[in-house]
Motif scaffolding. Structure first.
Motif, PDB file in Angstrom:
ATOM      1  N   UNK A   1       5.940  -8.509   0.555  1.00 56.71           N
ATOM      2  CA  UNK A   1       4.826  -7.270   0.279  1.00 56.71           C
ATOM      3  C   UNK A   1       4.058  -7.762  -1.086  1.00 56.71           C
ATOM      4  N   UNK A   2       3.078  -6.815  -0.812  1.00 51.56           N
ATOM      5  CA  UNK A   2       2.302  -7.228  -1.787  1.00 51.56           C
ATOM      6  C   UNK A   2       1.902  -6.809  -3.471  1.00 51.56           C
ATOM      7  N   UNK A   3       3.429  -6.297  -3.940  1.00 50.46           N
ATOM      8  CA  UNK A   3       3.435  -6.060  -4.874  1.00 50.46           C
ATOM      9  C   UNK A   3       4.723  -5.845  -5.709  1.00 50.46           C
ATOM     10  N   UNK A   4       5.465  -7.133  -5.734  1.00 44.85           N
ATOM     11  CA  UNK A   4       7.288  -7.091  -6.439  1.00 44.85           C
ATOM     12  C   UNK A   4       7.206  -5.577  -6.990  1.00 44.85           C
ATOM     13  N   UNK A   5       8.810  -5.655  -7.177  1.00 47.93           N
ATOM     14  CA  UNK A   5       9.295  -4.609  -7.122  1.00 47.93           C
ATOM     15  C   UNK A   5       9.189  -4.924  -9.096  1.00 47.93           C
ATOM     16  N   UNK A  38       1.331   1.387  -9.752  1.00 47.63           N
ATOM     17  CA  UNK A  38       1.429   2.592  -8.079  1.00 47.63           C
ATOM     18  C   UNK A  38       1.707   3.959  -8.717  1.00 47.63           C
ATOM     19  N   UNK A  40       3.214   4.896 -11.735  1.00 49.14           N
ATOM     20  CA  UNK A  40       4.695   5.071 -12.680  1.00 49.14           C
ATOM     21  C   UNK A  40       4.366   5.161 -14.125  1.00 49.14           C
ATOM     22  N   UNK A  58       0.478   9.784 -12.864  1.00 50.23           N
ATOM     23  CA  UNK A  58      -0.436   9.436 -11.461  1.00 50.23           C
ATOM     24  C   UNK A  58      -1.460   9.548 -11.072  1.00 50.23           C
ATOM     25  N   UNK A  65      -7.274   3.148  -8.550  1.00 48.01           N
ATOM     26  CA  UNK A  65      -7.192   2.825  -7.331  1.00 48.01           C
ATOM     27  C   UNK A  65      -8.903   3.236  -7.172  1.00 48.01           C
TER      28      UNK A  65
ATOM     29  N   UNK B   1       5.955   0.297  -5.063  1.00 43.88           N
ATOM     30  CA  UNK B   1       7.777  -0.209  -4.561  1.00 43.88           C
ATOM     31  C   UNK B   1       7.524   0.344  -5.645  1.00 43.88           C
ATOM     32  N   UNK B  14       7.842   6.362  -4.565  1.00 45.78           N
ATOM     33  CA  UNK B  14       7.448   7.063  -4.254  1.00 45.78           C
ATOM     34  C   UNK B  14       7.332   7.202  -2.785  1.00 45.78           C
ATOM     35  N   UNK B  47      -6.069  17.351  -5.965  1.00 41.99           N
ATOM     36  CA  UNK B  47      -7.339  17.035  -6.113  1.00 41.99           C
ATOM     37  C   UNK B  47      -8.158  17.556  -4.343  1.00 41.99           C
ATOM     38  N   UNK B  56      -8.413  13.904  -2.622  1.00 43.48           N
ATOM     39  CA  UNK B  56      -8.065  12.672  -3.400  1.00 43.48           C
ATOM     40  C   UNK B  56      -5.656  12.986  -3.323  1.00 43.48           C
ATOM     41  N   UNK B  57      -5.616  13.037  -3.390  1.00 41.93           N
ATOM     42  CA  UNK B  57      -4.319  13.692  -2.868  1.00 41.93           C
ATOM     43  C   UNK B  57      -3.904  14.660  -3.975  1.00 41.93           C
ATOM     44  N   UNK B  59       0.179  16.002  -5.455  1.00 43.90           N
ATOM     45  CA  UNK B  59       0.426  14.519  -5.923  1.00 43.90           C
ATOM     46  C   UNK B  59       2.032  15.537  -7.121  1.00 43.90           C
ATOM     47  N   UNK B  77       3.569  12.379  -3.068  1.00 38.07           N
ATOM     48  CA  UNK B  77       2.236  12.676  -2.506  1.00 38.07           C
ATOM     49  C   UNK B  77       1.730  12.683  -1.179  1.00 38.07           C
ATOM     50  N   UNK B  91      -6.011   4.003  -1.073  1.00 38.92           N
ATOM     51  CA  UNK B  91      -5.256   3.764  -2.346  1.00 38.92           C
ATOM     52  C   UNK B  91      -4.193   4.133  -2.105  1.00 38.92           C
ATOM     53  N   UNK B  94      -1.004   2.470  -1.326  1.00 36.58           N
ATOM     54  CA  UNK B  94      -0.046   1.318  -2.517  1.00 36.58           C
ATOM     55  C   UNK B  94       1.042   1.395  -3.047  1.00 36.58           C
ATOM     56  N   UNK B  95       1.813   0.562  -3.028  1.00 41.79           N
ATOM     57  CA  UNK B  95       3.188   0.753  -3.837  1.00 41.79           C
ATOM     58  C   UNK B  95       4.498   1.888  -3.121  1.00 41.79           C
ATOM     59  N   UNK B  97       7.078   3.513  -1.172  1.00 44.96           N
ATOM     60  CA  UNK B  97       8.155   3.287  -0.420  1.00 44.96           C
ATOM     61  C   UNK B  97       8.786   3.961   0.440  1.00 44.96           C
ATOM     62  N   UNK B 127      -2.798  -3.445   3.713  1.00 44.70           N
ATOM     63  CA  UNK B 127      -0.633  -3.432   2.143  1.00 44.70           C
ATOM     64  C   UNK B 127      -0.355  -4.774   2.359  1.00 44.70           C
ATOM     65  N   UNK B 128       0.080  -5.341   3.384  1.00 49.60           N
ATOM     66  CA  UNK B 128       1.368  -5.838   3.443  1.00 49.60           C
ATOM     67  C   UNK B 128       2.721  -4.924   3.826  1.00 49.60           C
ATOM     68  N   UNK B 129       2.590  -3.963   4.491  1.00 49.90           N
ATOM     69  CA  UNK B 129       3.803  -3.482   4.764  1.00 49.90           C
ATOM     70  C   UNK B 129       3.855  -3.068   6.433  1.00 49.90           C
TER      71      UNK B 129
END
Lengths: 163, 195
Positions: A1-5, A38, A40, A58, A65, B1, B14, B47, B56-57, B59, B77, B91, B94-95, B97, B127-129
């Protein structure tokens, strides 16, 4: 994954709080937050109860971002510092160690120059702590050692959340 | 994550609601917000443009309770659905879950649904998922409208891998919590597996 936990342990949490509490005093700031990229919230010191910290985290991450996206469009890696000037309060936002966001809220009792100076020093210390944290998490994962609370989670536990 | 904090005994996850423009992502969040006890929710942030289209999003932080002594928080989100907001959509992933894909059941939106799923897969990859490997559920929204496609056809087009899917009417709230519960469950089980 791009970002580890991201995992946070007691020891590093205390060290991090010590650094940002020192920064709060030295920069004469009102509030300081540390936010994961992310969105948090990791920690906050100062007059945190006056603010909706979850939303702040957030939106800060969204802000970073979005400006990161802008940076890429013009061929920059990222914009590592953002500054928002208000009538009374100002926000100084910077990226620490490539993955954490440091937010400093200050008013006229401080100045942008002072905040920048102090943030720079604190950033180095924070970067070191987060590097150790990441290493520690990796080592724990490798050795199979885990006090992870969810390892024995059951369907009932999850259902109870929604009851 | 997800973010696990042993110091404050918290775990944050998330969830992103994805889907074509006007499919009801924001409506899903609004219903969850309305029906959640005050102490369990934070402020909902939108937003949006002046015409209430997500810019944008949105939340919504939810604190659902404790599991094994850990406060369990979900951050919900939505992405902007309109095609030209693609840079913003990336964007927000990103991150992530877990993803909820909200499909618009109306016949004329079928193409938009398909395009949006492809866009989701592509943006996740960036994003690598891998969409086939992360927690993922689908919601067929607007089941109360007259000109809708059958669930079988929606399944065939949008859910070839057979992930959990739900019929819903987000405006009245039908199916909204079932969807949320399903994705939360998958995320928590994934966390369990990961360790």
């Amino acid at each position: 994954m791009s970002n580890p936990q991201l995992v946070m342990y007691d020891e590093e949490f205390k060290q991090i709080n010590a650094v940002i509490e020192k920064l709060l005093r030295e920069a004469n700031a009102k509030v300081i937050f540390l936010v994961d990229k992310n969105g948090q919230l990791i920690s906050g010191v100062g007059e945190t109860e006056r603010f909706d910290t979850t939303s702040l985290a957030s939106l800060t991450a969204g802000n970073i971002a979005a400006t990161g996206g802008l940076a890429k469009l013009i061929g920059e890696k990222e914009f590592s510092i953002l500054f928002h000037e208000g009538e009374k309060d100002n926000l100084h936002i910077s990226i620490v160690g490539g993955r954490v966001i440091l937010v400093v809220l200050f008013d006229t009792r401080s100045s942008l120059g002072l905040v920048r100076l102090r943030v720079k020093k604190a950033s180095d210390e924070l970067t070191a702590i987060f590097a150790r944290l990441l290493q520690k998490a990796e080592e724990k994962e490798k050795s199979g050692e885990s006090d992870f609370p969810f390892a024995e989670i059951t369907d009932d536990d999850i259902d109870n959340l929604f009851s | 994550m997800s973010f696990i904090n042993y110091a404050s005994r918290e775990i944050n996850c998330k969830i992103v609601y994805y889907g074509p423009g006007l499919c009801g992502k924001t409506t899903n969040l609004q219903f969850v917000y309305q029906k959640t006890a005050t102490e369990a929710k934070g402020k909902m942030i939108s937003l949006a443009t002046e015409t209430e289209r997500t810019l944008f999003f949105d939340f919504l932080p939810l604190a659902l309770g404790e599991i094994r002594g850990f406060k369990t928080r979900f951050h919900l989100y939505t992405v902007p659905g309109q095609v030209f907001y693609d840079a913003s959509r990336k964007l927000i992933l990103k991150g992530v879950d877990g993803v909820v894909f909200v499909a618009d059941s109306q016949e004329e939106r079928m193409e938009a649904n398909i395009e949006s799923v492809e866009n989701l897969r592509f943006n996740l990859q960036e994003q690598g998922y891998d969409l086939d490997k992360i927690p993922y559920v689908i919601q067929y929204n607007k089941r109360d409208l007259p000109n809708i496609v059958s669930v079988e056809e929606l399944r065939r087009e949008l859910n070839p891998t057979g992930v959990p899917d739900f019929e819903a009417c987000a405006a009245t709230g039908e199916g909204v919590f079932e969807t949320l519960k399903a994705i939360a469950k998958q995320i928590l089980l994934e966390l369990k597996k990961g360790k």
